[in-house]
Motif scaffolding. Structure first.
Motif, PDB file in Angstrom:
ATOM      1  N   ALA A 114      16.767   1.941  10.143  1.00  0.00           N
ATOM      2  CA  ALA A 114      16.393   2.910  11.176  1.00  0.00           C
ATOM      3  C   ALA A 114      14.912   3.276  11.110  1.00  0.00           C
ATOM      4  O   ALA A 114      14.351   3.769  12.085  1.00  0.00           O
ATOM      5  CB  ALA A 114      17.243   4.173  11.016  1.00  0.00           C
ATOM      6  N   THR A 115      14.278   3.049   9.953  1.00  0.00           N
ATOM      7  CA  THR A 115      12.874   3.437   9.812  1.00  0.00           C
ATOM      8  C   THR A 115      11.983   2.607  10.732  1.00  0.00           C
ATOM      9  O   THR A 115      12.199   1.403  10.891  1.00  0.00           O
ATOM     10  CB  THR A 115      12.409   3.220   8.361  1.00  0.00           C
ATOM     11  N   ASP A 116      10.989   3.293  11.297  1.00  0.00           N
ATOM     12  CA  ASP A 116      10.014   2.541  12.108  1.00  0.00           C
ATOM     13  C   ASP A 116       8.920   2.032  11.184  1.00  0.00           C
ATOM     14  O   ASP A 116       7.940   2.724  10.890  1.00  0.00           O
ATOM     15  CB  ASP A 116       9.425   3.448  13.199  1.00  0.00           C
ATOM     16  N   VAL A 117       9.109   0.812  10.701  1.00  0.00           N
ATOM     17  CA  VAL A 117       8.178   0.258   9.712  1.00  0.00           C
ATOM     18  C   VAL A 117       6.780   0.135  10.282  1.00  0.00           C
ATOM     19  O   VAL A 117       5.778   0.428   9.632  1.00  0.00           O
ATOM     20  CB  VAL A 117       8.688  -1.114   9.233  1.00  0.00           C
ATOM     21  N   LYS A 118       6.729  -0.256  11.559  1.00  0.00           N
ATOM     22  CA  LYS A 118       5.409  -0.478  12.153  1.00  0.00           C
ATOM     23  C   LYS A 118       4.577   0.798  12.118  1.00  0.00           C
ATOM     24  O   LYS A 118       3.405   0.789  11.704  1.00  0.00           O
ATOM     25  CB  LYS A 118       5.566  -0.970  13.590  1.00  0.00           C
ATOM     26  N   ALA A 119       5.216   1.931  12.538  1.00  0.00           N
ATOM     27  CA  ALA A 119       4.494   3.201  12.567  1.00  0.00           C
ATOM     28  C   ALA A 119       4.112   3.637  11.155  1.00  0.00           C
ATOM     29  O   ALA A 119       2.998   4.111  10.906  1.00  0.00           O
ATOM     30  CB  ALA A 119       5.354   4.268  13.229  1.00  0.00           C
ATOM     31  N   LEU A 120       5.049   3.386  10.222  1.00  0.00           N
ATOM     32  CA  LEU A 120       4.794   3.788   8.843  1.00  0.00           C
ATOM     33  C   LEU A 120       3.572   3.066   8.267  1.00  0.00           C
ATOM     34  O   LEU A 120       2.671   3.663   7.676  1.00  0.00           O
ATOM     35  CB  LEU A 120       6.037   3.474   7.995  1.00  0.00           C
TER      36      LEU A 120
ATOM     37  N   LYS B 124       0.823  -1.213   0.000  1.00  0.00           N
ATOM     38  CA  LYS B 124       0.000   0.000   0.000  1.00  0.00           C
ATOM     39  C   LYS B 124       0.859   1.267   0.000  1.00  0.00           C
ATOM     40  O   LYS B 124       0.337   2.379  -0.070  1.00  0.00           O
ATOM     41  CB  LYS B 124      -0.905   0.014   1.251  1.00  0.00           C
ATOM     42  N   LEU B 125       2.173   1.100   0.131  1.00  0.00           N
ATOM     43  CA  LEU B 125       3.048   2.273   0.253  1.00  0.00           C
ATOM     44  C   LEU B 125       3.393   2.850  -1.117  1.00  0.00           C
ATOM     45  O   LEU B 125       3.364   2.144  -2.131  1.00  0.00           O
ATOM     46  CB  LEU B 125       4.343   1.879   0.970  1.00  0.00           C
ATOM     47  N   SER B 126       3.747   4.148  -1.078  1.00  0.00           N
ATOM     48  CA  SER B 126       4.234   4.770  -2.316  1.00  0.00           C
ATOM     49  C   SER B 126       5.679   4.331  -2.534  1.00  0.00           C
ATOM     50  O   SER B 126       6.343   3.880  -1.590  1.00  0.00           O
ATOM     51  CB  SER B 126       4.156   6.286  -2.195  1.00  0.00           C
ATOM     52  N   PRO B 127       6.194   4.425  -3.751  1.00  0.00           N
ATOM     53  CA  PRO B 127       7.569   3.982  -4.032  1.00  0.00           C
ATOM     54  C   PRO B 127       8.604   4.636  -3.103  1.00  0.00           C
ATOM     55  O   PRO B 127       9.534   3.958  -2.639  1.00  0.00           O
ATOM     56  CB  PRO B 127       7.784   4.412  -5.480  1.00  0.00           C
TER      57      PRO B 127
END
Ligand SMILES: Nc1ncnc2c1ncn2[C@@H]1O[C@H](COP(=O)(O)OP(=O)(O)OP(=O)(O)O)[C@@H](O)[C@H]1O
Ligand SMILES: [Mg+2]
Lengths: 272, 487
Positions: free
Chosen positions: B119-125, B106-109
């Protein structure tokens, strides 16, 4: 005294042309309707005892319909209505007090298509005697079965397999079985509706022989499409056309010297 | 492009092919279609089939194979310890990966690229995009998910290109073949025939599949409970063995009480249904006037259309208590659920079944036999007793056997009206239970699937199946034999 005289008279007549036997069956102004449709128009005919009467005529002219009036088989067709009067030995068979079951025991019928019951050969023949209680013992019943089969010229072929199913016989044998079945209840009148139409010439000859023999004791009425057969087996012939009895008389006269043009046309093969 | 859209495109191409084929066939003979081997429509169908069938086949096969390939490729990317670890842990990881992948799709490229950074918080994203995760995903799972997503996307793209290409190729190939001599009708009919065969195979294969699955589960069951204990045991008491390992043999799975209950109720039901159904058939076919037949027959057929659950609660709520009270009046103790309650109600349910089958069979006895009998001076009742019923008997026996097999397999009435106590009793006023009731009760509740308590349902089902199958085969055999008599 009077009786003796009439008897002598009849015997004389028999010698002359076989025409004046006492009447067994007499029909007067018989009409039959299937619903709205009228199939028979005021048929009047007298049928002598101890002889063969043939009904001839083109298909759909009402031969079967008239035959079925004589044992009231038309009662089984709900839409069928019969008017007029038919007597057997001066007894009105459409009289409400007459029991149709007893009538049919006196008037046997052989159908166009053999219709043996899905039972053994023995049981087929014993069926009628059993329901009418004609045999007091097993031996008597055996006797009736044997003589009936002999009269139908079938005894020799089936005497060793009386317990086989009747439906397992050939078409011609089945038809003779049906004749034996009808004879077994000793009816006074036997109606035969095209009994040979499903048979080969040999079986036909056998059935005709049988009819010849049966006529010594019974009154036989036969419907046939074969002019030769009518000429061979019958003493009297009636010609039907479009529900009307056109002409009736001694078989010889009908075939050699018909009164009506329609009869002439039919027996010379111009129509029908 | 999604698979369903792909299907639509292929079908649209097929329709175009139909028109092209039709047109080309006509053109090839200059409009004189009688010079064609087949009618022009067959040429259209020929092109349509060549266009759609290979492509549809490709799409189906691809959709079966590609998930397998993708998951094995993704598994190979997982850390060693999971790859070689226990089966269950691996399945768990894979399902997490699937969940993350579902969110990633569902994410944009740009956002997708961000997830490559540990480092990205995938869950929050994902949460912000409306795809909540239950756990904080480990980096390797996110990587695997991204990999899986890429694989899937390229697989779909490849599929789109190749299937449309295949359809176009088929169209061109078939169109090129179209000529007056082409036997397109024969080819189309072969395909149609294969389709018909396929449809009839569906029923057969389903039956086979069901039987095999019952058979395997039953074999599994018999490896826990010996078959002779099942077939000849007189006690049905499956509860107690659940605590032990099964080898202790605490549970009793005796079939006999259930079989007895089934047969007893069926016999009572047939005692009701056979005479009533048969006599009503005799009345309907031999005596009833047209008017009576016209009204009574549809009414009987309505009785056949009542769902059996309705009979069941009628038995439970009205008839059972009524019977009990009646019994109390005359000093009999009848329980509300009993052999009698279930049997009588089931008998009523079977009446239309017996009567309409027997009616057909009696009507099939030729009229000439009736006339032959009447012609000999037999009365109507003599004719029925001595000619018609004997002639119809094999067929009637067949009808009764079919009714019996229905009685044995009947479930809803007995669930509600027969009781649940596995009694081996002759007393018709006591409750009994049947095979079908126990199948229902063994499969409801939260038992472990591998326990004998659950598996026994398959053994019971198999028993039932064997019984009704044998009855049906015998009934069909008899009915067929009867048919031959008049042909
Ligand atoms: N059950 C019936 N219902 C209505 N009409 C009937 C029925 N039986 C006969 N008919 C009609 O009555 C007429 C006479 O029929 P019938 O069967 O007596 O002819 P037939 O002379 O015996 O002919 P065939 O030589 O072909 O047997 C025919 O027009 C026929 O259509
Ligand atoms: Mg006729």
């Amino acid at each position: 005294m009077l009786n003796v005289q009439t008897n002598e008279l009849q015997q004389g007549a028999t010698k002359l042309g076989g025409a004046l036997n006492p009447h067994k069956v007499a029909a007067k102004d018989v009409s039959v309707y299937y619903g709205e449709k009228r199939a028979l128009f005021d048929v009047t005919v007298n049928i002598p005892d101890r002889g063969v009467m043939a009904f001839i005529g083109p298909s759909g002219c009402g031969k079967s319909t008239f035959l079925r009036c004589i044992n009231r088989m038309n009662d089984t067709i709900p839409i069928c209505r019969v008017t007029g009067k038919i007597t057997i030995e001066d007894e009105d068979i459409y009289d409400p007090s007459l029991d149709v079951v007893q009538l049919r025991a006196r008037v046997g019928m052989v159908f166009q298509k053999p219709n043996p019951f899905p039972k053994s050969i023995y049981e087929n023949v014993a069926y009628g005697p059993r329901i009418h209680g004609l045999a007091g013992s097993k031996a008597e019943l055996d006797h009736i079965v044997e003589t009936s089969l002999q009269r139908a010229a079938l005894w020799k072929e089936v005497k060793d397999r009386l317990n086989d199913p009747g439906t397992g016989l050939s078409g011609g044998q089945q038809q003779r079985l049906c004749i034996a079945r009808a004879v077994a209840v000793s009816p006074e009148v036997i109606l035969m509706d095209e009994p040979c139409s499903a048979l080969d010439p040999i079986a036909t000859a056998k059935v005709e022989e049988l009819i010849d023999e049966l006529k010594q004791n019974f009154c036989i009425i036969i419907v046939t499409h074969s002019m030769q057969q009518a000429a061979r087996v019958s003493q009297r012939t009636a010609f039907f056309h479009l529900g009307v009895l056109v002409e009736e008389g001694a078989t010889n006269d009908i075939f050699t010297n018909p009164n009506d043009q329609r009869t002439q046309d039919y027996i010379t093969g111009r129509f029908g | 492009m999604s698979t369903s859209l792909l299907f639509l495109i292929v079908i649209a191409l097929g329709i175009v092919g139909w028109f092209l084929g039709n047109w080309r066939a006509r053109a090839s003979v200059g409009g004189k279609t009688s010079a064609l081997h087949s009618r022009p429509g067959y040429y259209g169908a020929y092109v349509l089939l060549w266009t759609t069938l290979p492509a549809v086949f490709l799409i189906i096969v691809w959709n079966v194979l590609s998930p397998i390939a993708v998951s094995s490729l993704v598994t190979a990317k997982l850390p060693e310890n999971i790859q070689n670890g226990p089966e269950q842990a691996r399945a768990l990881t894979m399902s997490t990966v699937r969940m993350i992948e579902n969110g990633l799709s569902k994410l944009s490229p740009e956002d997708l690229d961000k997830t490559a950074d540990p480092a990205t918080d995938v869950k929050a994203l994902l949460m912000s995009k409306g795809a909540p995760l239950a756990v904080t995903p480990e980096p390797f799972a996110v990587d695997a998910a991204r990999y899986q997503l890429t694989l899937k996307n390229s697989s779909q793209l490849l599929l789109t290109l190749s299937s449309i290409g295949l359809a176009a190729l088929g169209l061109a190939f078939a169109l090129f073949q179209v000529s007056p001599k082409l036997r397109s009708r024969n080819a189309v009919e072969t395909v149609a025939l294969a389709g018909l065969l396929g449809c009839s195979m569906v029923a057969i294969l389903t039956t086979l599949g069901i039987v095999l699955s019952m058979l395997f589960e039953s074999i599994h069951f018999f490896s826990i409970v010996p078959i002779q204990n099942f077939l000849f045991g007189t006690v049905w008491d499956p509860r107690f063995s659940s605590a032990g390992s099964g080898s202790g043999g605490g549970g009793e799975f005796g079939l006999l009480p259930l079989l007895w209950g089934t047969l007893y109720i069926s016999i009572v039901a047939l005692l009701v249904a056979v005479p009533v159904g048969l006599f009503s058939a005799v009345y309907m076919s031999e005596y009833a006037s047209r008017g009576v037949r016209m009204t009574a027959k549809p009414l009987l057929e309505i009785l056949a259309g009542i769902p059996t659950i309705v009979y069941g609660f009628f038995a439970l709520i009205t008839f059972g208590p009524l019977l009990r009270d009646l019994g109390a009046h005359v000093g009999l103790s009848i329980s509300a659920t009993s052999v009698l309650t279930a049997g009588l109600i089931m008998g009523v349910m079977l009446i239309p079944f017996v009567s309409s089958l027997s009616d057909d069979i009696i009507n099939a006895v030729p009229q000439s036999l009736r006339e032959g009998s009447y012609g000999l001076g037999a009365t109507q009742s003599e004719t029925i007793k001595r000619v018609i019923l004997p002639a119809a008997l094999p067929g009637i026996v067949g009808a009764i056997l079919l009714a019996a097999s229905r009685a044995i397999g009947e479930t809803m009435i007995v669930v509600l009206a027969a009781g649940i106590a596995p009694n081996l009793t002759l007393n018709p006023f006591e409750p009994v239970t049947t095979i079908t009731v126990k199948i229902v009760s063994q499969l409801t509740g939260d038992l472990e699937f591998n326990s004998p308590q659950t598996l026994v349902a398959f053994a019971l089902g198999l028993t039932l199946f064997v019984f009704t199958l044998a009855l049906n085969i015998y009934a069909l055999y008899i009915v067929r034999k009867y048919r031959e008599q008049y042909e």
